[in-house]
Design an enzyme around this catalytic site. Structure first.
Site, PDB file in Angstrom:
ATOM      1  N   LYS A  22     -11.336 -13.193  -0.485  1.00  0.00           N
ATOM      2  CA  LYS A  22      -9.977 -13.019  -1.016  1.00  0.00           C
ATOM      3  C   LYS A  22      -8.958 -12.923   0.112  1.00  0.00           C
ATOM      4  O   LYS A  22      -7.950 -13.632   0.114  1.00  0.00           O
ATOM      5  CB  LYS A  22      -9.914 -11.742  -1.863  1.00  0.00           C
ATOM      6  CG  LYS A  22      -8.482 -11.301  -2.181  1.00  0.00           C
ATOM      7  CD  LYS A  22      -8.428 -10.027  -2.995  1.00  0.00           C
ATOM      8  CE  LYS A  22      -8.253  -8.758  -2.233  1.00  0.00           C
ATOM      9  NZ  LYS A  22      -6.923  -8.463  -1.706  1.00  0.00           N
ATOM     10  N   ASN A  23      -9.220 -12.054   1.084  1.00  0.00           N
ATOM     11  CA  ASN A  23      -8.179 -11.778   2.082  1.00  0.00           C
ATOM     12  C   ASN A  23      -7.996 -12.915   3.091  1.00  0.00           C
ATOM     13  O   ASN A  23      -7.055 -12.900   3.872  1.00  0.00           O
ATOM     14  CB  ASN A  23      -8.444 -10.438   2.770  1.00  0.00           C
ATOM     15  CG  ASN A  23      -8.153  -9.279   1.819  1.00  0.00           C
ATOM     16  OD1 ASN A  23      -7.510  -9.471   0.780  1.00  0.00           O
ATOM     17  ND2 ASN A  23      -8.637  -8.093   2.149  1.00  0.00           N
ATOM     18  N   CYS A 116      -1.852  -3.176  -4.388  1.00  0.00           N
ATOM     19  CA  CYS A 116      -2.400  -1.873  -4.785  1.00  0.00           C
ATOM     20  C   CYS A 116      -1.595  -0.735  -4.173  1.00  0.00           C
ATOM     21  O   CYS A 116      -1.169  -0.811  -3.027  1.00  0.00           O
ATOM     22  CB  CYS A 116      -3.854  -1.761  -4.299  1.00  0.00           C
ATOM     23  SG  CYS A 116      -5.003  -2.836  -5.153  1.00  0.00           S
ATOM     24  N   ARG A 121       2.530   1.222   2.819  1.00  0.00           N
ATOM     25  CA  ARG A 121       2.431  -0.213   3.107  1.00  0.00           C
ATOM     26  C   ARG A 121       3.746  -0.837   3.597  1.00  0.00           C
ATOM     27  O   ARG A 121       4.261  -1.793   3.002  1.00  0.00           O
ATOM     28  CB  ARG A 121       1.883  -0.973   1.888  1.00  0.00           C
ATOM     29  CG  ARG A 121       0.621  -0.359   1.338  1.00  0.00           C
ATOM     30  CD  ARG A 121      -0.104  -1.251   0.372  1.00  0.00           C
ATOM     31  NE  ARG A 121      -0.921  -2.251   1.057  1.00  0.00           N
ATOM     32  CZ  ARG A 121      -1.749  -3.072   0.438  1.00  0.00           C
ATOM     33  NH1 ARG A 121      -1.868  -3.044  -0.857  1.00  0.00           N
ATOM     34  NH2 ARG A 121      -2.450  -3.944   1.127  1.00  0.00           N
ATOM     35  N   ASP A 304     -11.865  -1.090   2.999  1.00  0.00           N
ATOM     36  CA  ASP A 304     -12.054  -1.677   1.666  1.00  0.00           C
ATOM     37  C   ASP A 304     -13.438  -1.393   1.085  1.00  0.00           C
ATOM     38  O   ASP A 304     -13.691  -1.684  -0.085  1.00  0.00           O
ATOM     39  CB  ASP A 304     -11.815  -3.201   1.710  1.00  0.00           C
ATOM     40  CG  ASP A 304     -10.395  -3.542   2.130  1.00  0.00           C
ATOM     41  OD1 ASP A 304      -9.525  -2.658   2.023  1.00  0.00           O
ATOM     42  OD2 ASP A 304     -10.157  -4.676   2.573  1.00  0.00           O
ATOM     43  N   ARG A 396      -8.437  -8.889  -9.733  1.00  0.00           N
ATOM     44  CA  ARG A 396      -7.617  -9.445  -8.652  1.00  0.00           C
ATOM     45  C   ARG A 396      -8.486  -9.838  -7.460  1.00  0.00           C
ATOM     46  O   ARG A 396      -8.084 -10.676  -6.650  1.00  0.00           O
ATOM     47  CB  ARG A 396      -6.587  -8.398  -8.180  1.00  0.00           C
ATOM     48  CG  ARG A 396      -5.418  -8.240  -9.133  1.00  0.00           C
ATOM     49  CD  ARG A 396      -4.338  -7.404  -8.507  1.00  0.00           C
ATOM     50  NE  ARG A 396      -4.273  -7.684  -7.087  1.00  0.00           N
ATOM     51  CZ  ARG A 396      -4.164  -6.755  -6.134  1.00  0.00           C
ATOM     52  NH1 ARG A 396      -4.081  -5.497  -6.453  1.00  0.00           N
ATOM     53  NH2 ARG A 396      -4.126  -7.094  -4.880  1.00  0.00           N
TER      54      ARG A 396
END
Ligand code: EPU
Length: 418
Positions: A22-23, A116, A121, A304, A396
């Site tokens: 994903k990232n 999230c 952030r 994560d 997601r």
């Protein structure tokens, strides 16, 4: 709202094939707009974050064709315009449009990204990098406009080795005049994957994967083909699930060296692992030893995976500690794990886990992506049927989670409720 119902305590065996990261994919898709021609990216996970990014690209005028696990992006018809808030706030990675649009068109106007709620952030390091390249940043509430007459290479030192800022500065500087150096750059495998993609299109980036990255600006980039690396966080999540209830569960199509911080901790607490070239085979035990972990930038223990790993530590006899040093709000799964029978207290950035405790079913809620993954892991271990609400967070980031777990013997169903 979607919910998951998981009947726990069934042994899981067989093979789980890991999807593209994903990232990595969420950076490669915005990066594709820098290309001069069509780009094909394969091994793209089918997750909702990718849908959201495709939506932004299409809104900008790119032609997109998605087939199973691959995406063809034709960026030649893009028109640079303001990205509205309702799309940019769907995910964190929309911030990569800042670097990419700035790099290509010398101007970007977009709203603050979403994602999230795991901490404040901020994006100050991204903006500091853009400014060092010669851009000016203005903001009106959440709307940011970054523009430059010309982008010129610069020496940029990141106060924090930020993944997002490192990638965004690479994107902004790849077509800039002269050489940019990013020091204290993040070293995550996803950064190497993005740099390799840009280099395949004709960029000149050296040092990705180390803390000093050098980007010599080039005039244009071509089109090309690229493959997303396997998702180390998805692989790690399933490896942890294997340690909880796997009966020789094989986590396949992955890069074990990307997960050494996790696998060495798993071995330390007594998890039986066979680590192959592109797989991990994991078997559960009745009880583990306690340990301490502290999340760190790569190659340290990944933040994560901290939340799912905490579930595993509920099965360790004794006291374990988990310290979260990256995100200040990544313990939201703990009250739910306690409702399921865990004994965990949180003080500051450290959770203390007293084990071993049996887990039992209840109704819980995914508050963010990895908290959701942790609750799935706990539910698979627990006695009875657990209901997990707000599953959208999990979808997601985990491709076909229901199908993948069902295939290895889990009793899991997804339901749509009002
Ligand atoms: N930070 C700043 N200023 C900035 C940027 C970051 O202070 O301008 C701070 C953050 O607040 C945080 C730390 O630096 O405390 C690290 O943040 P980083 O920028 O590295 O994180 P990110 O790029 O926003 C990516 C992943 C996250 C993952 C982190 C750390 C994406 C889209 N997200 O976020 O993934 O936790 O790196 O590895 O790549 C997830 O997948 O669940 C997830 C949250």
């Amino acid at each position: 709202m979607k919910t998951l119902k998981i009947e726990g305590n069934h042994p899981l065996s067989g093979t789980i094939r890991i999807s593209g990261a994903k990232n990595s994919a969420v950076a490669l898709i915005p990066a594709a707009l820098l290309a001069g021609d069509k780009v094909t990216i394969c091994n793209v996970p089918e997750i909702t974050d990718i849908d959201a990014l495709s939506e932004i690209l299409e809104y900008l005028g790119a032609h997109i064709h998605r087939a199973s696990e691959s995406i063809v992006i034709d960026p030649t018809s893009i028109v640079n315009k303001m990205i509205p808030e309702d799309v940019s706030k769907k995910l964190r990675a929309s911030y990569y449009f800042m670097g990419a649009l700035l790099g290509k068109y010398k101007k970007v106007s977009m709203y603050f990204p979403g994602g999230c709620s795991i901490g404040a952030r901020p994006i100050n390091l991204h903006l500091k990098g853009f400014e060092a390249l010669g851009a000016t940043v203005t903001n009106d509430g959440n709307l940011y406009t970054v523009e430059a007459k010309e982008l010129k290479g610069a020496n940029i030192y990141l106060d924090i080795a930020s993944v997002g800022a490192t990638i965004n500065i690479m994107l902004a500087s790849v077509l800039a005049k002269g050489t940019t150096t990013i020091d204290n750059a993040a070293k995550e495998p996803e950064i190497v994957n993005v740099a390799t993609f840009l280099n395949n299109l004709g960029a000149n980036i050296k040092g990705a994967g180390t803390s000093s990255i050098k980007i010599r600006g080039v005039e244009t980039l071509s089109g090309g083909f690229h493959e997303v690396i396997p998702d180390r966080i998805e692989a790690g999540t399933y490896a942890i699930i294997g340690a909880l209830c796997g009966n020789y569960l094989k986590i396949d199509n992955m890069i074990p060296s990307h997960l050494e911080a996790l696998t060495s901790k798993m071995e330390e607490i007594g998890v039986e692992l066979e680590i192959g070239e592109d797989y991990i085979l994991v078997n559960h035990a009745m009880e583990y030893l306690p340990t301490n972990i502290e999340t760190q930038v790569y190659p340290g223990f990944p933040t994560d995976l901290q939340q799912p790993f905490t579930v595993l530590l509920t099965q360790s006899k004794g006291i374990s500690h988990v310290s979260e040093t990256i995100w200040e709000n990544r313990f939201m799964h703990i009250p739910y794990l306690n409702q399921m029978g865990a004994q965990i207290t949180v003080e500051g950035e450290t959770a203390t886990i007293v084990g071993k405790t049996e887990l039992h079913s209840t109704i819980v809620e995914a508050t963010d992506l990895r908290a959701g993954a942790a609750l799935v892991a706990a539910a698979l271990k627990a006695e009875g049927t657990t209901t997990i609400k707000n599953v959208e967070h999990i979808l997601r980031g985990y491709e076909q989670i229901v199908e993948k777990l069902t295939n290895v013997g889990a009793k899991i169903e997804i339901e749509e409720i009002d």
